[in-house]
Design a protein around this motif. Sequence first.
Motif, PDB file in Angstrom:
ATOM      1  N   MET A  61       4.270  -0.407 -17.044  1.00 40.82           N
ATOM      2  CA  MET A  61       3.755  -0.741 -15.768  1.00 40.82           C
ATOM      3  C   MET A  61       4.863  -1.071 -14.701  1.00 40.82           C
ATOM      4  O   MET A  61       5.858  -1.600 -14.993  1.00 40.82           O
ATOM      5  CB  MET A  61       2.687  -1.947 -15.987  1.00 40.82           C
ATOM      6  N   ARG A  62       4.197  -0.951 -13.493  1.00 39.25           N
ATOM      7  CA  ARG A  62       4.883  -0.907 -12.455  1.00 39.25           C
ATOM      8  C   ARG A  62       4.439  -1.846 -11.094  1.00 39.25           C
ATOM      9  O   ARG A  62       3.016  -1.631 -11.068  1.00 39.25           O
ATOM     10  CB  ARG A  62       5.388   0.509 -11.877  1.00 39.25           C
ATOM     11  N   VAL A  63       4.960  -2.910 -10.724  1.00 40.23           N
ATOM     12  CA  VAL A  63       4.592  -3.869  -9.761  1.00 40.23           C
ATOM     13  C   VAL A  63       4.570  -3.094  -8.536  1.00 40.23           C
ATOM     14  O   VAL A  63       5.566  -2.547  -7.937  1.00 40.23           O
ATOM     15  CB  VAL A  63       5.084  -4.966 -10.110  1.00 40.23           C
ATOM     16  N   LEU A  64       3.144  -3.151  -7.787  1.00 40.47           N
ATOM     17  CA  LEU A  64       3.300  -2.558  -6.447  1.00 40.47           C
ATOM     18  C   LEU A  64       3.298  -3.795  -5.226  1.00 40.47           C
ATOM     19  O   LEU A  64       3.137  -4.892  -5.740  1.00 40.47           O
ATOM     20  CB  LEU A  64       2.037  -1.823  -6.245  1.00 40.47           C
ATOM     21  N   GLY A  65       3.981  -3.346  -4.253  1.00 42.76           N
ATOM     22  CA  GLY A  65       4.145  -4.366  -3.155  1.00 42.76           C
ATOM     23  C   GLY A  65       3.869  -3.998  -1.986  1.00 42.76           C
ATOM     24  O   GLY A  65       3.198  -2.820  -1.672  1.00 42.76           O
ATOM     25  N   PRO A  66       4.020  -4.613  -0.712  1.00 46.61           N
ATOM     26  CA  PRO A  66       3.813  -4.214   0.594  1.00 46.61           C
ATOM     27  C   PRO A  66       4.250  -2.953   1.039  1.00 46.61           C
ATOM     28  O   PRO A  66       3.885  -2.239   1.866  1.00 46.61           O
ATOM     29  CB  PRO A  66       4.340  -5.584   1.480  1.00 46.61           C
ATOM     30  N   GLN A  67       5.752  -2.635   0.464  1.00 48.35           N
ATOM     31  CA  GLN A  67       6.306  -1.412   0.698  1.00 48.35           C
ATOM     32  C   GLN A  67       5.550  -0.060   0.288  1.00 48.35           C
ATOM     33  O   GLN A  67       5.559   1.020   0.890  1.00 48.35           O
ATOM     34  CB  GLN A  67       7.490  -1.427   0.031  1.00 48.35           C
ATOM     35  N   GLU A  68       4.673  -0.261  -0.521  1.00 53.86           N
ATOM     36  CA  GLU A  68       3.586   0.653  -1.089  1.00 53.86           C
ATOM     37  C   GLU A  68       2.310   0.648  -0.596  1.00 53.86           C
ATOM     38  O   GLU A  68       1.794   1.291  -0.839  1.00 53.86           O
ATOM     39  CB  GLU A  68       3.589   0.727  -2.705  1.00 53.86           C
ATOM     40  N   GLY A  69       2.143  -0.518   0.248  1.00 52.27           N
ATOM     41  CA  GLY A  69       0.888  -0.747   1.237  1.00 52.27           C
ATOM     42  C   GLY A  69      -0.078  -1.550   0.246  1.00 52.27           C
ATOM     43  O   GLY A  69      -1.211  -1.688   0.805  1.00 52.27           O
ATOM     44  N   PHE A  70       0.475  -2.165  -0.646  1.00 53.25           N
ATOM     45  CA  PHE A  70      -0.185  -3.465  -1.538  1.00 53.25           C
ATOM     46  C   PHE A  70       0.028  -4.739  -0.943  1.00 53.25           C
ATOM     47  O   PHE A  70       1.260  -5.103  -1.471  1.00 53.25           O
ATOM     48  CB  PHE A  70      -0.265  -3.111  -2.963  1.00 53.25           C
ATOM     49  N   ALA A  71      -0.886  -5.354  -0.309  1.00 56.28           N
ATOM     50  CA  ALA A  71      -0.355  -6.628   0.244  1.00 56.28           C
ATOM     51  C   ALA A  71      -0.291  -7.863  -0.876  1.00 56.28           C
ATOM     52  O   ALA A  71      -0.851  -7.525  -1.934  1.00 56.28           O
ATOM     53  CB  ALA A  71      -1.710  -7.125   1.089  1.00 56.28           C
TER      54      ALA A  71
END
Length: 296
Positions: free
Chosen positions: A246-256
């Motif tokens: 699994m990979r964690v997504l963040g604001p840089q990918e558009g996920f606040a």
Amino acid sequence: MHPLDIDQLRTLVAIAESGSFTRAAETVHKTQSAVSMQMKRLEERIGREIFAKSGRGVRLTDDGERLLDYARRIVRLQTECLATFDEGDLAGRVRLGLPDDYVDRYLPEILGRFARTHPRAEVTVICEPTDMLAERIADGDIDLAIVTEAKGSTKEKGRRTIETIRTEALLWVTSSRHAVHTEQPVPLALGRPACNWRRVAIEALERGGRQSRILFVSWNSTAVGAAVLAGLAVSVLPESALRPGMRVLGPQEGFAALPACRIGLMRHRSDEPNPLADILAGQIRQCLDNLGLAAE
């Protein structure tokens, strides 16, 4: 070889956890000079320096850190041993509920510790979503429940008393081998409509102007995780539920960033005493507690 003094080891643990000799002295009910003498004797016993000067205070040396690891295990083992003989004769059944998100992460330690201290007790475990566990608590079907909430959820709170015992980050996750998070609308794998995390996730995407569609729905975290790992959908999970791949997504990918996830303990209110439930509740607090670390 003279054996280590467990009272000295207990004091060492108290110093490490409290951060000072003064506070440790209060914890172990000794004077500060007595605590200092204990540590001097412990250093003499192992032939190494445990503490080194650090500004106006002291810090553990590398040898002190190594000794602390053993001290914690020795003190914990002695405590469990004494508890076995003090309360180990208790027999009966205690019923525990928890969402399956926490089964792999927390249940082995909880059940292992309880089985060692109370070998004659029977534990019934029920895995269901928080809302269903809350109803079971109210109906008296289970004695204890480990439940989850997400701060900021629009769901009405306060129907039941929940003792918060742990906080964790709630994270957006996707497959580390796929780019499904770049699709429009974003495909999601989430819980049922009553799930707090589902509401929080959708609200966060709407605030950010991201369109989404729910592709998979399940209250089972293994099923949700399978959809994520297959690269079919994005989901939200607490930090402790992350799995390899699994990979964690963040604001840089558009996920606040999402609100923190609170893990709490619920008890069935009864006029009848339930010592097994009391003991298991205490051990759950010890296994899951990270509030003190967060405060530091």
